[in-house]
Design an enzyme around this catalytic site. Sequence first.
Site, PDB file in Angstrom:
ATOM      1  N   GLY A 110       1.021  -0.969   0.040  1.00 17.95           N
ATOM      2  CA  GLY A 110       0.220   0.047  -0.333  1.00 17.95           C
ATOM      3  C   GLY A 110       0.650   0.978   0.302  1.00 17.95           C
TER       4      GLY A 110
ATOM      5  CB  CYS B  89       5.250   2.689   7.594  1.00 16.12           C
ATOM      6  SG  CYS B  89       4.375   3.749   6.892  1.00 16.12           S
ATOM      7  CG  LEU B  90       6.928   1.650   2.298  1.00 15.68           C
ATOM      8  CD1 LEU B  90       6.567   0.842   0.342  1.00 15.68           C
ATOM      9  CD2 LEU B  90       7.910   0.362   1.252  1.00 15.68           C
TER      10      LEU B  90
ATOM     11  CD  GLN C  95       3.051   5.972   2.759  1.00 17.26           C
ATOM     12  OE1 GLN C  95       2.198   5.213   2.069  1.00 17.26           O
ATOM     13  NE2 GLN C  95       3.920   5.211   3.739  1.00 17.26           N
TER      14      GLN C  95
ATOM     15  CG  HIS D   9      -0.531   0.809   7.143  1.00 13.72           C
ATOM     16  ND1 HIS D   9       0.164   0.835   8.339  1.00 13.72           N
ATOM     17  CD2 HIS D   9       0.325   2.018   6.599  1.00 13.72           C
ATOM     18  CE1 HIS D   9       1.519   1.033   8.077  1.00 13.72           C
ATOM     19  NE2 HIS D   9       0.965   1.898   7.317  1.00 13.72           N
ATOM     20  CD  GLU D  10      -1.125   2.467   3.036  1.00 17.13           C
ATOM     21  OE1 GLU D  10      -1.070   3.592   2.299  1.00 17.13           O
ATOM     22  OE2 GLU D  10      -0.268   1.549   3.059  1.00 17.13           O
TER      23      GLU D  10
ATOM     24  CG  HIS E  17      -0.263   6.526   5.562  1.00 17.56           C
ATOM     25  ND1 HIS E  17       1.248   7.289   5.802  1.00 17.56           N
ATOM     26  CD2 HIS E  17       0.248   4.950   5.534  1.00 17.56           C
ATOM     27  CE1 HIS E  17       1.846   6.475   6.556  1.00 17.56           C
ATOM     28  NE2 HIS E  17       1.736   5.157   5.620  1.00 17.56           N
TER      29      HIS E  17
END
Length: 190
Positions: free
Chosen positions: A45, A104-105, A50, A146-147, A150
């Site tokens: 995701g 998380c990226l 991000q 999670h996304e 963000h």
Amino acid sequence: MILPVRAYGDQVLRKKCESVPVDYANLKELIDNMFETMYAASGVGLAAPQIGLAIRLFVVDIRAFAEDEEDEEVKAEFEDFKRVFINAEKIEETGELWKFNEGCLSIPGVREDVLRHETLTLRYLDENFAEKTEVFSGLAARVIQHEYDHIEGVLFTDYLSPFKKRLIKKKLNNVKIGNVDVDYKMRFPK
Ligand code: ZN
């Protein structure tokens, strides 16, 4: 085009994101770039903040989860689960809280268990701006939750206990200053 992933500490990750207007310039190209960036980082995701844009847009591809899924129905759901979520709004979250080890990226090197509700009802627009209201559960819900966080300026580390937060403080500071070992392109705030 692969875009640099914004790291923990970047202010854009803390913004409550704005709606995406239907005439948003080069949206298709942006979505393609977000998928490309996500795949290059082996993510499932990726949300617009991000990559530095405070807009309500995120992409999800959990087709890789199909392989390990034993439930045939869920497996079939995962097999074509590549989605774009525009202007998503959470309708409700129900079911039991369950724990999953999240990463998380934007926060490489940190993975922690997070409790989230089993089921999520979401209203959103797809890449063609068609409105949908859908119920997601299990891993699909998990990734979307999670996304979704963000685009509200929330990170998974926010849910950790004060004790856990203290334990990972040094790691988070290292992410901020770019003192991390990552094999994808990132941009650090300091
Ligand atoms: Zn994330």
